[in-house]
Write a protein that holds these residues in place. Structure first.
Motif, PDB file in Angstrom:
ATOM      1  N   HIS A 175       0.818  -1.207   0.000  1.00 43.54           N
ATOM      2  CA  HIS A 175       0.000   0.000   0.000  1.00 43.54           C
ATOM      3  C   HIS A 175       0.858   1.267   0.000  1.00 43.54           C
ATOM      4  O   HIS A 175       0.329   2.358   0.125  1.00 43.54           O
ATOM      5  N   GLN A 176       2.166   1.128  -0.116  1.00 41.01           N
ATOM      6  CA  GLN A 176       3.067   2.285  -0.139  1.00 41.01           C
ATOM      7  C   GLN A 176       3.257   2.742  -1.578  1.00 41.01           C
ATOM      8  O   GLN A 176       4.312   2.599  -2.157  1.00 41.01           O
ATOM      9  N   ASP A 177       2.208   3.308  -2.161  1.00 43.07           N
ATOM     10  CA  ASP A 177       2.259   3.701  -3.561  1.00 43.07           C
ATOM     11  C   ASP A 177       2.887   5.072  -3.777  1.00 43.07           C
ATOM     12  O   ASP A 177       2.969   5.550  -4.894  1.00 43.07           O
ATOM     13  N   CYS A 178       3.354   5.716  -2.729  1.00 44.92           N
ATOM     14  CA  CYS A 178       3.862   7.078  -2.902  1.00 44.92           C
ATOM     15  C   CYS A 178       5.309   7.247  -2.446  1.00 44.92           C
ATOM     16  O   CYS A 178       5.794   8.367  -2.396  1.00 44.92           O
ATOM     17  N   ILE A 179       6.000   6.159  -2.098  1.00 42.57           N
ATOM     18  CA  ILE A 179       7.425   6.273  -1.784  1.00 42.57           C
ATOM     19  C   ILE A 179       8.196   5.273  -2.636  1.00 42.57           C
ATOM     20  O   ILE A 179       7.738   4.162  -2.860  1.00 42.57           O
ATOM     21  N   ALA A 180       9.331   5.706  -3.116  1.00 39.21           N
ATOM     22  CA  ALA A 180      10.118   4.857  -4.019  1.00 39.21           C
ATOM     23  C   ALA A 180      10.626   3.612  -3.298  1.00 39.21           C
ATOM     24  O   ALA A 180      10.447   2.502  -3.769  1.00 39.21           O
ATOM     25  N   ASP A 181      11.284   3.776  -2.161  1.00 38.90           N
ATOM     26  CA  ASP A 181      11.739   2.643  -1.362  1.00 38.90           C
ATOM     27  C   ASP A 181      10.611   2.311  -0.402  1.00 38.90           C
ATOM     28  O   ASP A 181      10.385   3.000   0.577  1.00 38.90           O
ATOM     29  N   LYS A 182       9.865   1.266  -0.693  1.00 38.33           N
ATOM     30  CA  LYS A 182       8.650   0.948   0.044  1.00 38.33           C
ATOM     31  C   LYS A 182       8.897   0.462   1.470  1.00 38.33           C
ATOM     32  O   LYS A 182       7.982   0.124   2.181  1.00 38.33           O
ATOM     33  N   ASN A 183      10.138   0.443   1.920  1.00 38.92           N
ATOM     34  CA  ASN A 183      10.434  -0.009   3.278  1.00 38.92           C
ATOM     35  C   ASN A 183      10.999   1.130   4.140  1.00 38.92           C
ATOM     36  O   ASN A 183      11.697   0.897   5.103  1.00 38.92           O
ATOM     37  N   GLN A 184      10.681   2.370   3.772  1.00 46.20           N
ATOM     38  CA  GLN A 184      11.191   3.524   4.515  1.00 46.20           C
ATOM     39  C   GLN A 184      10.573   3.608   5.907  1.00 46.20           C
ATOM     40  O   GLN A 184       9.367   3.433   6.062  1.00 46.20           O
ATOM     41  N   PRO A 185      11.381   3.908   6.918  1.00 37.43           N
ATOM     42  CA  PRO A 185      10.796   4.146   8.241  1.00 37.43           C
ATOM     43  C   PRO A 185      10.029   5.468   8.249  1.00 37.43           C
ATOM     44  O   PRO A 185      10.394   6.402   7.541  1.00 37.43           O
ATOM     45  N   TYR A 186       8.969   5.507   9.028  1.00 34.19           N
ATOM     46  CA  TYR A 186       8.188   6.737   9.176  1.00 34.19           C
ATOM     47  C   TYR A 186       8.890   7.624  10.202  1.00 34.19           C
ATOM     48  O   TYR A 186       9.241   7.154  11.278  1.00 34.19           O
ATOM     49  N   PRO A 187       9.114   8.902   9.905  1.00 32.38           N
ATOM     50  CA  PRO A 187       9.935   9.729  10.799  1.00 32.38           C
ATOM     51  C   PRO A 187       9.194  10.469  11.925  1.00 32.38           C
ATOM     52  O   PRO A 187       9.827  11.195  12.678  1.00 32.38           O
ATOM     53  N   TYR A 188       7.890  10.294  12.072  1.00 34.31           N
ATOM     54  CA  TYR A 188       7.137  11.095  13.040  1.00 34.31           C
ATOM     55  C   TYR A 188       6.254  10.216  13.925  1.00 34.31           C
ATOM     56  O   TYR A 188       5.945   9.086  13.577  1.00 34.31           O
ATOM     57  N   ASP A 189       5.815  10.778  15.043  1.00 33.97           N
ATOM     58  CA  ASP A 189       4.772  10.147  15.843  1.00 33.97           C
ATOM     59  C   ASP A 189       3.422  10.607  15.291  1.00 33.97           C
ATOM     60  O   ASP A 189       3.341  11.611  14.584  1.00 33.97           O
ATOM     61  N   ILE A 190       2.379   9.862  15.615  1.00 32.16           N
ATOM     62  CA  ILE A 190       1.027  10.181  15.153  1.00 32.16           C
ATOM     63  C   ILE A 190       0.192  10.547  16.376  1.00 32.16           C
ATOM     64  O   ILE A 190       0.315   9.914  17.419  1.00 32.16           O
ATOM     65  N   LYS A 191      -0.654  11.556  16.225  1.00 32.58           N
ATOM     66  CA  LYS A 191      -1.563  11.925  17.311  1.00 32.58           C
ATOM     67  C   LYS A 191      -2.999  11.723  16.852  1.00 32.58           C
ATOM     68  O   LYS A 191      -3.357  12.067  15.726  1.00 32.58           O
ATOM     69  N   ILE A 192      -3.782  11.148  17.763  1.00 28.23           N
ATOM     70  CA  ILE A 192      -5.213  11.006  17.534  1.00 28.23           C
ATOM     71  C   ILE A 192      -5.937  11.608  18.725  1.00 28.23           C
ATOM     72  O   ILE A 192      -5.361  11.753  19.803  1.00 28.23           O
ATOM     73  N   THR A 193      -7.187  11.961  18.519  1.00 31.42           N
ATOM     74  CA  THR A 193      -8.016  12.387  19.644  1.00 31.42           C
ATOM     75  C   THR A 193      -9.193  11.443  19.779  1.00 31.42           C
ATOM     76  O   THR A 193      -9.668  10.868  18.788  1.00 31.42           O
ATOM     77  N   VAL A 194      -9.624  11.284  21.016  1.00 27.65           N
ATOM     78  CA  VAL A 194     -10.856  10.572  21.314  1.00 27.65           C
ATOM     79  C   VAL A 194     -11.746  11.594  22.011  1.00 27.65           C
ATOM     80  O   VAL A 194     -11.409  12.083  23.094  1.00 27.65           O
ATOM     81  N   THR A 195     -12.842  11.963  21.364  1.00 25.78           N
ATOM     82  CA  THR A 195     -13.775  12.920  21.939  1.00 25.78           C
ATOM     83  C   THR A 195     -14.941  12.136  22.524  1.00 25.78           C
ATOM     84  O   THR A 195     -15.635  11.415  21.812  1.00 25.78           O
ATOM     85  N   LEU A 196     -15.118  12.282  23.840  1.00 29.75           N
ATOM     86  CA  LEU A 196     -16.122  11.530  24.590  1.00 29.75           C
ATOM     87  C   LEU A 196     -17.379  12.382  24.770  1.00 29.75           C
ATOM     88  O   LEU A 196     -17.301  13.491  25.302  1.00 29.75           O
ATOM     89  N   ASP A 197     -18.516  11.864  24.342  1.00 27.00           N
ATOM     90  CA  ASP A 197     -19.784  12.584  24.446  1.00 27.00           C
ATOM     91  C   ASP A 197     -20.127  12.798  25.926  1.00 27.00           C
ATOM     92  O   ASP A 197     -20.245  11.836  26.679  1.00 27.00           O
ATOM     93  N   PRO A 198     -20.302  14.056  26.358  1.00 26.45           N
ATOM     94  CA  PRO A 198     -20.569  14.320  27.778  1.00 26.45           C
ATOM     95  C   PRO A 198     -21.929  13.813  28.270  1.00 26.45           C
ATOM     96  O   PRO A 198     -22.155  13.762  29.469  1.00 26.45           O
ATOM     97  N   SER A 199     -22.810  13.412  27.350  1.00 22.56           N
ATOM     98  CA  SER A 199     -24.083  12.823  27.794  1.00 22.56           C
ATOM     99  C   SER A 199     -23.890  11.382  28.262  1.00 22.56           C
ATOM    100  O   SER A 199     -24.777  10.806  28.879  1.00 22.56           O
ATOM    101  N   VAL A 200     -22.687  10.815  28.004  1.00 25.46           N
ATOM    102  CA  VAL A 200     -22.378   9.431  28.378  1.00 25.46           C
ATOM    103  C   VAL A 200     -21.168   9.352  29.308  1.00 25.46           C
ATOM    104  O   VAL A 200     -21.135   8.540  30.228  1.00 25.46           O
ATOM    105  N   TYR A 201     -20.155  10.202  29.074  1.00 29.30           N
ATOM    106  CA  TYR A 201     -18.864  10.099  29.763  1.00 29.30           C
ATOM    107  C   TYR A 201     -18.601  11.280  30.691  1.00 29.30           C
ATOM    108  O   TYR A 201     -19.019  12.397  30.408  1.00 29.30           O
ATOM    109  N   THR A 202     -17.851  11.023  31.761  1.00 32.65           N
ATOM    110  CA  THR A 202     -17.509  12.072  32.731  1.00 32.65           C
ATOM    111  C   THR A 202     -16.275  12.862  32.316  1.00 32.65           C
ATOM    112  O   THR A 202     -16.058  13.957  32.804  1.00 32.65           O
TER     113      THR A 202
END
Length: 184
Positions: free
Chosen positions: A71-98
């Motif tokens: 699935h690495q269709d955009c890098i020439a050497d398909k085994n390149q290490p990724y140089p960054y960390d990834i951040k995600i958020t989890v948004t918790l609905d306040p009608s359910v979560y504290t």
């Protein structure tokens, strides 16, 4: 005395002062957009089915993967290490979560109100590497797993040079799925 058509040094200096910061800013801004030969393919999905809520704790889990070489269709050497960390958020609905939670998994999780930011360590990892994370969110008293279903929104927010694809199949624990987000 200067002629009306002559441009003074002061006018030239003012013009340079106004244009120089814009040129410097444009030149120093890092490129986040993926370009051919310089992007990395990622996928994310919910890892586990809805578990029963025990003692007002709901398990929300997910996986983010630096996708395999086919699935690495955009890098020439398909085994390149990724140089960054990834951040995600989890948004918790306040009608359910504290807003209270504990985290189990790689990296770190920090919370502000009902938004949890998870930093997943991907820097230096090669294709095929994945991080599974588990967030144990505190629910309001009496909330069932059916009431909590799709009340947590997961979204990738920081992923320099990453290109996202849906590679893993959809499952019944995700709703409103895009390449960068889903509701769990």
């Amino acid at each position: 005395m200067t002629s009306p058509s002559a441009v003074s040094r002061r006018t030239v200096a003012k013009g340079v002062a106004w244009s120089a910061p814009a040129v410097v800013l444009a030149a120093s801004a890092p490129s986040i957009a993926a370009s051919p030969g310089d992007c990395y393919v990622f996928d994310m999905w919910s890892s586990n089915g809805r578990q029963p809520i025990n003692n007002n704790r709901d398990q929300i889990s997910g996986t983010v993967r630096y996708s395999p070489n086919n699935h690495q269709d955009c890098i020439a050497d398909k085994n390149q290490p990724y140089p960054y960390d990834i951040k995600i958020t989890v948004t918790l609905d306040p009608s359910v979560y504290t807003g209270a939670f504990t985290y189990s998994g790689p990296g770190t999780a920090t919370g502000s109100g009902n938004v949890v930011t998870i930093t997943l360590p991907f820097a230096g990892q090669r294709p095929g590497f994945s991080n599974q994370w588990n967030l144990y969110a505190t629910t309001l008293s009496g909330v069932t797993k059916e009431q909590a279903k799709f009340k947590a929104s997961i979204k990738a927010i920081s992923y320099p040079k990453a290109k996202w694809k849906i590679i893993e199949p959809h499952n019944e624990w995700m709703k409103n799925r895009t390449t960068l987000s889903y509701d769990y």
